[in-house]
Write a protein that holds these residues in place. Structure first.
Motif, PDB file in Angstrom:
ATOM      1  N   SER A 112      78.984 121.571  58.755  1.00 28.77           N
ATOM      2  CA  SER A 112      79.097 120.577  57.612  1.00 28.77           C
ATOM      3  C   SER A 112      80.181 121.158  56.554  1.00 28.77           C
ATOM      4  N   TYR A 113      80.229 122.586  56.672  1.00 32.05           N
ATOM      5  CA  TYR A 113      81.374 122.892  55.564  1.00 32.05           C
ATOM      6  C   TYR A 113      82.577 122.371  55.850  1.00 32.05           C
ATOM      7  N   GLU A 114      83.155 122.568  56.974  1.00 31.30           N
ATOM      8  CA  GLU A 114      84.627 122.174  57.193  1.00 31.30           C
ATOM      9  C   GLU A 114      84.800 120.558  57.330  1.00 31.30           C
ATOM     10  N   SER A 115      83.518 119.911  57.786  1.00 30.41           N
ATOM     11  CA  SER A 115      83.708 118.245  57.698  1.00 30.41           C
ATOM     12  C   SER A 115      83.786 117.836  56.234  1.00 30.41           C
ATOM     13  N   ALA A 116      83.126 118.593  55.333  1.00 30.48           N
ATOM     14  CA  ALA A 116      83.057 118.339  53.768  1.00 30.48           C
ATOM     15  C   ALA A 116      84.599 118.578  53.344  1.00 30.48           C
ATOM     16  N   GLU A 117      85.062 119.554  53.679  1.00 34.49           N
ATOM     17  CA  GLU A 117      86.502 119.874  53.231  1.00 34.49           C
ATOM     18  C   GLU A 117      87.438 118.714  53.866  1.00 34.49           C
ATOM     19  N   ARG A 118      87.288 118.315  55.029  1.00 41.79           N
ATOM     20  CA  ARG A 118      88.242 117.504  55.677  1.00 41.79           C
ATOM     21  C   ARG A 118      87.952 116.309  55.259  1.00 41.79           C
ATOM     22  N   LYS A 119      86.779 115.787  54.981  1.00 39.97           N
ATOM     23  CA  LYS A 119      86.589 114.288  54.436  1.00 39.97           C
ATOM     24  C   LYS A 119      87.140 114.401  52.931  1.00 39.97           C
ATOM     25  N   ALA A 120      86.979 115.315  52.260  1.00 38.85           N
ATOM     26  CA  ALA A 120      87.366 115.374  50.694  1.00 38.85           C
ATOM     27  C   ALA A 120      88.938 115.257  50.746  1.00 38.85           C
ATOM     28  N   TYR A 121      89.744 116.093  51.688  1.00 37.64           N
ATOM     29  CA  TYR A 121      91.185 115.886  51.756  1.00 37.64           C
ATOM     30  C   TYR A 121      91.463 114.539  52.258  1.00 37.64           C
ATOM     31  N   THR A 122      90.750 113.896  53.087  1.00 36.28           N
ATOM     32  CA  THR A 122      91.264 112.549  53.608  1.00 36.28           C
ATOM     33  C   THR A 122      91.216 111.558  52.568  1.00 36.28           C
ATOM     34  N   ALA A 123      89.970 111.848  51.734  1.00 36.16           N
ATOM     35  CA  ALA A 123      89.800 110.539  50.644  1.00 36.16           C
ATOM     36  C   ALA A 123      90.836 110.815  49.518  1.00 36.16           C
ATOM     37  N   VAL A 124      91.163 112.021  49.323  1.00 32.57           N
ATOM     38  CA  VAL A 124      92.196 112.380  48.075  1.00 32.57           C
ATOM     39  C   VAL A 124      93.493 111.908  48.635  1.00 32.57           C
ATOM     40  N   SER A 125      94.070 112.089  50.009  1.00 30.80           N
ATOM     41  CA  SER A 125      95.216 111.825  50.377  1.00 30.80           C
ATOM     42  C   SER A 125      95.606 110.216  50.529  1.00 30.80           C
ATOM     43  N   TRP A 126      94.583 109.330  50.803  1.00 31.69           N
ATOM     44  CA  TRP A 126      94.702 107.866  50.736  1.00 31.69           C
ATOM     45  C   TRP A 126      94.193 107.211  49.613  1.00 31.69           C
TER      46      TRP A 126
END
Length: 192
Positions: A112-126
């Motif tokens: 969940s730790y890495e998934s949360a970071e990657r989801k956050a990165y995806t949301a801010v990127s787009w």
């Protein structure tokens, strides 16, 4: 032979030679000490590189969440999840995708730790919730190949003046819908 040399014994010549060496050594040491203690000359203006000054039109400024605001958002998301007895991790990233804060709830899974970071990165990127972005994969399946992204529901962007300044990602609940609900609670906490 040298007539002067004949007049002095070997012992006298050694003593005189040693004295001369001592005087030379002391004089040399004094010169070195004097040079070492002399103040250094200030650098000349030509030696110092000049700082380049650029016009205002060549720069830009950006808005970022403070650490306090990011922590408030992460804690609000985690609290919302705990209220519903969900074990999640929360990540808040800045506009550039750099992690500002992460919180791992008690009992949250290791993924969940890495998934949360990657989801956050995806949301801010787009600048869009990841639940919307996941739908775009049907039209453009190669989006998922972009490094660092995760197109699963569970993250929302944080904006200032319609520009994305951060992303909040949550992972670990049984569905992305719940993860995104908790991420939205974090974004709402910053908006207050």
């Amino acid at each position: 032979m040298n007539p002067v040399r004949k007049k002095f014994s070997r012992r006298v010549r050694v003593a005189v030679g040693g004295g001369v060496l001592a005087v030379v050594a002391v004089a040399g040491f004094g010169a070195v000490t004097a040079n070492a203690s002399a103040p250094a000359a200030p650098p000349t203006a030509a030696a110092a590189p000049a700082a380049a000054s650029v016009p205002d039109r060549a720069t830009t400024t950006s808005t970022h969440l403070t650490v306090d605001a990011a922590t408030k958002a992460a804690q609000a998301a985690l609290d919302a999840a705990e209220k519903e007895k969900q074990r999640v991790s929360v990540a808040v990233v800045d506009r550039n995708g750099n992690t500002i804060v992460t919180l791992r709830g008690d009992g949250a899974g290791p993924q969940s730790y890495e998934s949360a970071e990657r989801k956050a990165y995806t949301a801010v990127s787009w600048n869009a919730p990841t639940s919307e972005l996941a739908g775009r994969l049907q039209q453009t399946p190669t989006l998922k190949d972009i490094p660092g992204t995760l197109f699963l529901a569970g993250a929302v962007p944080v904006t200032a003046g319609n520009a994305p300044i951060a992303g909040i990602g949550v992972a670990g609940a049984p569905s992305g819908v719940l993860d995104e609900k908790f991420a939205q609670a974090g974004a709402d906490a910053v908006a207050r």
